[in-house]
Write a protein that holds these residues in place. Structure first.
Motif, PDB file in Angstrom:
ATOM      1  N   ASP A 214       0.808  -1.297  -0.063  1.00  0.00           N
ATOM      2  CA  ASP A 214       0.153  -0.040  -0.045  1.00  0.00           C
ATOM      3  C   ASP A 214       0.871   1.210  -0.032  1.00  0.00           C
ATOM      4  OD1 ASP A 214      -2.235  -1.436   0.057  1.00  0.00           O
ATOM      5  OD2 ASP A 214      -2.758  -1.388   2.160  1.00  0.00           O
ATOM      6  N   SER A 215       2.049   1.220   0.550  1.00  0.00           N
ATOM      7  CA  SER A 215       2.672   2.279   0.558  1.00  0.00           C
ATOM      8  C   SER A 215       3.523   2.661  -0.500  1.00  0.00           C
ATOM      9  CB  SER A 215       3.754   2.334   1.913  1.00  0.00           C
ATOM     10  OG  SER A 215       4.599   1.248   1.718  1.00  0.00           O
ATOM     11  N   LEU A 216       3.455   1.842  -1.504  1.00  0.00           N
ATOM     12  CA  LEU A 216       4.351   2.076  -2.699  1.00  0.00           C
ATOM     13  C   LEU A 216       3.218   2.376  -3.768  1.00  0.00           C
ATOM     14  CD1 LEU A 216       7.023  -0.896  -2.607  1.00  0.00           C
ATOM     15  CD2 LEU A 216       7.154   1.745  -1.887  1.00  0.00           C
ATOM     16  N   LYS A 217       3.740   3.308  -4.656  1.00  0.00           N
ATOM     17  CA  LYS A 217       2.790   3.468  -5.940  1.00  0.00           C
ATOM     18  C   LYS A 217       3.585   2.832  -7.016  1.00  0.00           C
ATOM     19  CE  LYS A 217       0.326   6.372  -8.531  1.00  0.00           C
ATOM     20  NZ  LYS A 217       0.300   5.501  -9.980  1.00  0.00           N
ATOM     21  N   VAL A 218       2.706   1.975  -7.718  1.00  0.00           N
ATOM     22  CA  VAL A 218       3.288   1.245  -8.990  1.00  0.00           C
ATOM     23  C   VAL A 218       2.573   1.852 -10.317  1.00  0.00           C
ATOM     24  CG1 VAL A 218       3.481  -0.995  -9.918  1.00  0.00           C
ATOM     25  CG2 VAL A 218       3.426  -0.669  -7.379  1.00  0.00           C
ATOM     26  N   ASP A 219       3.628   2.048 -11.377  1.00  0.00           N
ATOM     27  CA  ASP A 219       3.070   2.607 -12.729  1.00  0.00           C
ATOM     28  C   ASP A 219       3.571   1.331 -13.537  1.00  0.00           C
ATOM     29  OD1 ASP A 219       1.947   4.892 -11.471  1.00  0.00           O
ATOM     30  OD2 ASP A 219       3.880   6.089 -11.761  1.00  0.00           O
ATOM     31  N   GLU A 220       2.783   1.132 -14.588  1.00  0.00           N
ATOM     32  CA  GLU A 220       3.281   0.391 -15.674  1.00  0.00           C
ATOM     33  C   GLU A 220       3.756   1.272 -16.614  1.00  0.00           C
ATOM     34  OE1 GLU A 220       1.774  -2.651 -19.114  1.00  0.00           O
ATOM     35  OE2 GLU A 220       0.435  -1.931 -17.761  1.00  0.00           O
ATOM     36  N   ILE A 221       5.152   1.193 -16.853  1.00  0.00           N
ATOM     37  CA  ILE A 221       5.877   2.218 -17.862  1.00  0.00           C
ATOM     38  C   ILE A 221       6.010   1.520 -19.337  1.00  0.00           C
ATOM     39  CG2 ILE A 221       6.779   3.596 -15.777  1.00  0.00           C
ATOM     40  CD1 ILE A 221       9.441   2.180 -16.013  1.00  0.00           C
ATOM     41  N   GLY A 222       5.910   0.341 -19.535  1.00  0.00           N
ATOM     42  CA  GLY A 222       6.411  -0.058 -20.853  1.00  0.00           C
ATOM     43  C   GLY A 222       6.430  -1.511 -20.788  1.00  0.00           C
ATOM     44  N   HIS A 223       6.995  -2.265 -21.591  1.00  0.00           N
ATOM     45  CA  HIS A 223       6.743  -3.687 -21.820  1.00  0.00           C
ATOM     46  C   HIS A 223       7.770  -4.091 -22.714  1.00  0.00           C
ATOM     47  CE1 HIS A 223       4.353  -2.617 -25.311  1.00  0.00           C
ATOM     48  NE2 HIS A 223       5.349  -3.728 -26.127  1.00  0.00           N
ATOM     49  N   LEU A 224       8.281  -5.334 -22.677  1.00  0.00           N
ATOM     50  CA  LEU A 224       9.308  -6.170 -23.145  1.00  0.00           C
ATOM     51  C   LEU A 224       8.613  -7.327 -24.323  1.00  0.00           C
ATOM     52  CD1 LEU A 224      12.300  -7.055 -20.717  1.00  0.00           C
ATOM     53  CD2 LEU A 224      12.009  -5.092 -22.377  1.00  0.00           C
ATOM     54  N   GLU A 225       8.932  -7.480 -25.254  1.00  0.00           N
ATOM     55  CA  GLU A 225       8.380  -8.396 -26.000  1.00  0.00           C
ATOM     56  C   GLU A 225       9.360  -9.619 -26.419  1.00  0.00           C
ATOM     57  OE1 GLU A 225       7.170  -6.400 -29.772  1.00  0.00           O
ATOM     58  OE2 GLU A 225       5.108  -6.412 -29.220  1.00  0.00           O
ATOM     59  N   LEU A 226       9.265 -10.802 -25.615  1.00  0.00           N
ATOM     60  CA  LEU A 226      10.211 -11.815 -25.492  1.00  0.00           C
ATOM     61  C   LEU A 226       9.643 -12.712 -26.818  1.00  0.00           C
ATOM     62  CD1 LEU A 226      10.210 -12.315 -21.924  1.00  0.00           C
ATOM     63  CD2 LEU A 226      11.569 -10.891 -23.279  1.00  0.00           C
ATOM     64  N   ALA A 227      10.907 -12.875 -27.805  1.00  0.00           N
ATOM     65  CA  ALA A 227      10.590 -13.845 -29.065  1.00  0.00           C
ATOM     66  C   ALA A 227      11.746 -15.101 -28.941  1.00  0.00           C
ATOM     67  CB  ALA A 227      10.855 -13.150 -30.326  1.00  0.00           C
ATOM     68  N   LEU A 228      11.198 -16.210 -29.502  1.00  0.00           N
ATOM     69  CA  LEU A 228      12.209 -17.258 -29.477  1.00  0.00           C
ATOM     70  C   LEU A 228      13.090 -16.966 -30.894  1.00  0.00           C
ATOM     71  CD1 LEU A 228      13.201 -20.091 -28.655  1.00  0.00           C
ATOM     72  CD2 LEU A 228      11.309 -21.274 -29.802  1.00  0.00           C
TER      73      LEU A 228
END
Length: 287
Positions: free
Chosen positions: A151-165
């Motif tokens: 609760d005491s931490l703010k979490v933001d999604e800031i991007g993503h990775l695309e993992l390919a074989l």
């Protein structure tokens, strides 16, 4: 309290080996042992148990670790604050080992270029260590693949990775690519579950590594295949050093930034995180 004793204790906890600790600190093993004994005498407790399974922290050692990390971090910040009088401010940033080579080193480079007057302290560490530092107030922001539910931490999604074989041989199908030359990269529990759902019959890889860079170097040296971020291997794909494995799914992993809900450095944190969206391969949240 001698800070060098605490530094030696923390390094010994990381390595759980006197020889490796001595090498890391440029000391003799006898000096490492002497420092540990001095710290144990000062505290009146044993900090490590030594048994067949190697060195393990005692309960007292586990409690000291939290305090030692705080003390060392606070001293580092104080020294930067007092000694860096010309700095316009200070920001302590952290990131998981999994992301450092893939994304965060370029973030640090960009941040250093843009904020020439800002004093920066950067650290790569395990997620649990980063969260502990955030909760202790000795780190301003941490970037991870895991989103801490605190609760005491703010979490933001800031991007993503695309993992390919990808593989060093062309025109492979997944069944062939996942043979005994497949290199398993530890992308976390969520990826592991997705991978097993996609490939329930895949054998356990003969090689498992913790960092994408390690897997990429192994591919160049010995051949094989691995799940790697497209942003990391685009050049190799373009020039024919690596090839996409046809029909293999691409897995997406979100990247999260965590920082204290109540922080006086919120503006600096958000400005620093805005740089990540401009880094090739970071993706955009929700896209």
């Amino acid at each position: 309290m001698d800070l060098e004793l605490l530094r030696t204790f923390l390094e010994l906890d990381r390595n759980r080996h006197f020889g490796r600790t001595a090498e890391a600190l440029n000391l003799t093993q006898a000096a490492v042992s002497s420092r540990l004994q001095a710290l144990e005498r000062q505290l009146g407790v044993r900090l490590f148990e030594r048994g067949r399974s190697g060195m393990q922290l005692t309960p007292e050692g586990g409690r000291l670790r939290r305090h030692a990390e705080r003390i060392i971090a606070a001293w580092r910040m104080a020294r930067q604050d007092v000694g860096g009088a010309e700095a316009a401010g200070q920001l302590v940033i952290g990131g998981s080992h999994r992301l450092w080579d893939v994304l965060l080193q370029r973030w640090l480079n960009a941040l250093r270029r843009r904020e020439a007057g800002l004093a920066l302290i950067a650290e790569a560490a395990a997620p649990e260590h980063l969260v502990r530092r955030l909760l202790d107030g000795t780190m301003d922001v941490a970037v991870m693949l895991e989103a801490p539910q605190i609760d005491s931490l703010k979490v933001d999604e800031i991007g993503h990775l695309e993992l390919a074989l990808v593989a060093t041989d062309a025109a492979l199908d997944p069944a062939v690519a996942l043979d005994n030359r497949f290199i398993e990269v530890d992308w976390g529990l969520s990826f592991g579950l997705d991978f097993r759902r996609a490939f329930p019959d895949a054998a356990v890889g003969m090689t498992r590594v913790s960092h994408a860079r390690m897997a990429l170097e192994l591919l160049h040296a010995n051949g094989g295949s691995a799940y790697l971020p497209l942003s990391m291997v685009n050049r190799e794909l373009d020039i024919g050093l690596l090839y996409r494995v046809g029909d293999a799914p691409v897995f997406r992993r979100s990247v999260f930034a965590s920082y204290a809900v109540r922080t006086a450095r919120r503006e600096s944190i958000l400005q620093s995180l805005a740089l990540i969206s401009g880094i090739d391969g970071a993706g955009s949240p929700g896209n």
